[in-house]
Design an enzyme around this catalytic site. Structure first.
Site, PDB file in Angstrom:
ATOM      1  N   SER A   1       0.799  -1.137  -0.047  1.00 32.71           N
ATOM      2  CA  SER A   1      -0.037  -0.078  -0.056  1.00 32.71           C
ATOM      3  C   SER A   1       0.921   1.265   0.105  1.00 32.71           C
ATOM      4  CB  SER A   1      -0.908   0.032   1.277  1.00 32.71           C
ATOM      5  OG  SER A   1      -0.447  -0.554   2.297  1.00 32.71           O
TER       6      SER A   1
ATOM      7  N   HIS B   1      -2.984  -2.718  -5.681  1.00 33.86           N
ATOM      8  CA  HIS B   1      -3.456  -2.331  -4.399  1.00 33.86           C
ATOM      9  C   HIS B   1      -4.863  -2.391  -4.027  1.00 33.86           C
ATOM     10  CE1 HIS B   1      -3.456   0.942  -0.941  1.00 33.86           C
ATOM     11  NE2 HIS B   1      -3.438  -0.129  -0.681  1.00 33.86           N
TER      12      HIS B   1
ATOM     13  N   GLU C   1      -6.066   0.073  -7.086  1.00 32.06           N
ATOM     14  CA  GLU C   1      -5.066   0.841  -7.700  1.00 32.06           C
ATOM     15  C   GLU C   1      -4.167  -0.165  -8.300  1.00 32.06           C
ATOM     16  OE1 GLU C   1      -4.250   4.826  -4.792  1.00 32.06           O
ATOM     17  OE2 GLU C   1      -3.352   3.093  -4.068  1.00 32.06           O
TER      18      GLU C   1
ATOM     19  N   ASN D   1      -3.189   6.567  -0.350  1.00 30.90           N
ATOM     20  CA  ASN D   1      -2.516   6.783   0.862  1.00 30.90           C
ATOM     21  C   ASN D   1      -1.634   7.907   0.870  1.00 30.90           C
ATOM     22  OD1 ASN D   1      -3.986   4.679   1.910  1.00 30.90           O
ATOM     23  ND2 ASN D   1      -2.536   2.991   1.814  1.00 30.90           N
TER      24      ASN D   1
END
Ligand code: 3H9
Length: 697
Positions: free
Chosen positions: A410, A431, A443, A481
């Site tokens: 991540s 991800h 992702e 993130n």
């Protein structure tokens, strides 16, 4: 005998004996664009003027009947004839008109059918009034003719949930008159002949009576008040349906006014943007590459993430080899997957047979060598670069040529992971978001050497797994993130400066987030961010203001929900602020000499959103996201961003770059290190351009 006349590019008129067949052919989904509306009016007139014609039947070419109004026309000057006028014209036809919808008859498409004098659906048909998903209400008679055909309750359900219903249900409710097998043209022709021989009755929907359903209206009002408070169009649906007991034309005037008003609301614009975001993200530079075939995948790691990914893969029909180092870990992983699939059966999302078939496709193993025959591997072990490099080094030796090697990291650098193999072109980041069997977002992290067909494979896999894939570049945390890490700091600053976690959560929940950041943190596990902050500690610049509250809470062993407490205490469904956390906050303020200030909810939202927008702007600027709309999709489908606001950068456009720059400059007076104006926002403030302009490029 038959002859075909082209009315215009999208409408043709064919005469078969005494039947006039009107065909709508406006790919890809036969949206009722101006040419469709004008063509329908002309075709009805031409058929009425032709003495040889006794019955008119409307059907569509291609994969579906009309999927609704052309959404791309919204917000532009209205083009005549309007859809309600075109439908009224159809209903007013002296000669009977029937429709034969196939595929999906949605929104304006269903409203066209409602305006015809009988409806013969083609088997497999699904119908719906999804306008609510676009922040609108049915605007071409749906709220007036719907109750006349299927009653108020079904109309309200359809128009407030936006859900599609089957042709069978539509038939049972009286919305359609027949459901037949066959090609749409054949069904249309047979339906028209049934009118001719008197076996299919026709009538004008507007002439039918409406029965008031107080119970359905009250239930709808309660539901809207509880769950749809942010959508301007929802109460209008109820009011319009309520008015259906009067004259149809008057009801339609009211419905039209509501529809036009909704087009101008921010919630309408936000919902429409979200609709396009879901589709825009598929437009990637690698779209032309051929994906590699994927039937069997390997998942390394049977923790929450790995077992969630395995569950999603099994549910989508893939075979999965699950790898764990120990038998104990493996048993735990299989246990998680079983629980996930059983849960899906319990919720009615999956049949017991499908669950059994999915479990039969699962092959658990403690031996990495068994990954030799899989088409794609997803590594989902904990976030440690050395461990990941070791695994990818092993995969390089074990996996067959052409296998895609993916990491579910991540945050970590996928280029570095790829460098641990001799086949960097096959390495990619996939991800997933937790819980991976539920969350829509994926992702797809494209590293420097990732081959185009490997990217295309990631997108194809996402489609198979019913995920929304967004292309991201390599950086710490990728799109989501990375932005989260940045605006998360603002929430920390607000907390240290005087706002309580509960106040911050409530302010953001009132803004529209399903959950505030501290509740989300507790849900995800505070230890995850803690581990990441420790990893980053060595590179943290001295100038950066650092809030230690989260770390101190973790030090007490409170990691959030899984340990029963974090920022809140979780006690058999009851949630209340954790006094230990509040004490830590007070101590930290005292240690830093901060006198807690007062923040209004609006100030909290403004700072939080400005931080999110700033980092999102940088992510676009650096090319980590292809377009602003990709960032919006990440937040809509992975971070619970309120759909009616369209995404952080759509929201930024609503506020305007000038205002955002002004805010950043104001905040920067207190913390010039953290608050900096991104160049892209500065330029937009100067030249008046928007993020939407970048989407259109
Ligand atoms: C309405 O009807 C208002 C009326 O009550 C009153 C009016 C006065 N317009 O989804 P897909 C595009 S509101 C324009 O990938 P699928 C879509 O963007 C409307 N374009 O296909 C995509 O383009 P691209 C109520 C539209 O097979 C391409 O078509 N109707 C529209 O997975 C393929 O779409 C709705 O809300 C449109 N209406 O699913 C229905 N619809 O390839 C919305 C689609 O360039 N549509 N496009 O990205 C859907 O739910 C799905 O498209 C459908 C097909 C189920 C039909």
């Amino acid at each position: 005998m038959t002859d075909v006349t082209k009315i215009n590019d999208v409408i043709s008129l064919e005469r078969v004996d005494s039947v006039a067949l009107v065909c709508i052919d406006n790919p890809p989904v036969n949206a009722s664009a101006q040419s469709v509306r004008a063509g329908l009016v002309q075709a009805i007139d031409a058929a009425n003027a032709d003495d040889a014609v006794e019955v008119i039947a409307i059907y569509a070419a291609g994969r579906t009947f009309v999927a609704g109004a052309d959404i791309r026309e919204f917000g532009k000057p209205p083009l005549s004839p309007s859809l309600p006028d075109a439908i009224n014209h159809i209903e007013a036809s002296a000669k009977p008109v029937i429709s034969a919808p196939h595929g999906t008859a949605l929104g304006g498409g269903l409203e066209i059918c409602m305006g015809t004098h009988a409806r013969v659906g083609v088997k497999g048909l699904r119908v719906g009034l999804p306008e609510i998903n676009l922040g609108l209400l049915p605007g071409a008679g749906g709220t007036q003719r719907g109750p006349r055909l299927m009653g108020m309750k079904h109309t309200l359900d359809m128009a407030l949930t936006g859900n599609m219903v089957s042709g069978e249900d539509a038939l049972a409710w009286g919305l359609i008159d027949r459901l037949e097998d066959g090609a749409p043209r054949d069904v249309a022709l047979a339906g028209a002949r049934a009118v001719l021989d008197g076996t299919l009755a026709t009538r004008r929907t507007s002439d039918l009576p409406v029965t008031v359903d107080e119970e359905a209206l009250a239930a709808a009002r309660a539901m809207v008040a509880k769950k749809m408070a942010n959508l301007d169009s929802a109460p209008m649906v109820i009011e319009a349906v309520e008015r259906s007991t009067g004259d149809v034309k008057e009801g339609m005037v009211f419905e039209r006014e509501c529809f036009m008003a909704c087009l101008k609301t921010a919630s309408g614009r936000g919902m429409q943007h979200a609709f396009f975001a879901e589709r825009a993200v598929a437009k990637i530079p690698e779209a032309g590459a051929t994906p590699r075939p994927v039937e069997k995948i390997g998942v390394i790691g049977g923790g929450t993430m790995g077992s969630g990914i395995a569950t999603a893969a099994l549910t989508s029909g893939l075979a999965v080899r699950l790898i764990e180092i120990s038998q104990e870990g493996l048993d735990k992983g299989v246990g998680f997957i079983t629980k996930n699939l059983d849960g899906a059966v319990k919720r009615g999302k999956m049949s017991a047979e499908k669950r059994d078939a999915a479990m039969a496709r699962l092959e658990p193993s403690t031996d990495m060598e068994t990954l030799a025959d899989v088409d794609l591997v997803i590594e989902a072990v904990f976030e440690n670069m050395d461990v990941k490099k070791d695994i990818f080094g092993q995969l390089d030796k074990i996996c067959k040529a052409g296998a895609v090697l993916a990491s579910n990291t991540s945050y970590l650098n996928v280029d570095e992971i790829a460098a641990a193999t001799s086949r960097a072109e096959d390495v990619i980041g996939l991800h997933f978001f937790s819980p991976a069997n539920i969350m829509k977002l994926l992702e797809v992290v494209v590293a420097e050497k990732t081959a185009p067909e490997v990217v295309a494979t990631g997108f194809a896999l996402a489609k198979k797994m019913r995920k929304i894939a967004v292309r991201a570049g390599v950086c710490d945390g990728f799109i989501g993130n990375r932005i989260l890490a940045y605006y998360g700091k603002t929430a920390g600053y607000l907390m240290e400066d005087g706002a309580s976690p509960e106040q911050i959560d409530t302010a953001l929940e009132n803004f529209g987030f399903a959950m505030g950041p501290y509740k989300v943190g507790d849900l995800a596990g505070l230890d995850i961010g803690w581990a990441n902050r420790k990893r980053m500690a060595a590179t943290r610049p001295n100038e950066e203001r650092y809030v230690r509250i989260h770390d101190k809470i973790c030090e007490t062993g409170a990691y959030g929900r899984k340990t029963g407490s974090g920022f809140y205490i979780y006690d058999e469904g009851d949630i209340r602020p954790n006094p230990v956390a509040l004490k830590i906050i007070d101590e930290e303020r005292a240690a830093k000499g901060i006198t807690p200030g007062d923040f209004t909810d609006q100030e909290i939202v403004d700072r939080y959103m400005t931080a999110m927008i700033s980092e999102a702007a940088r992510v676009v600027e650096e090319g980590i996201a292809l377009r602003p709309i990709d960032v919006d999709a990440v937040f809509l489908f992975g971070y619970g961003f309120p759909r009616f606001r369209g995404g952080p950068l759509k929201y930024a456009d609503e506020i305007g770059a000038t205002e955002i720059v002004k805010r950043i400059e104001t905040y920067a007076k207190d913390d010039p290190y953290y608050w900096k104006v991104p160049a892209i926002l500065r330029r937009m403030a100067e030249d008046g351009s928007t993020f939407a302009d970048l989407n259109d490029k």
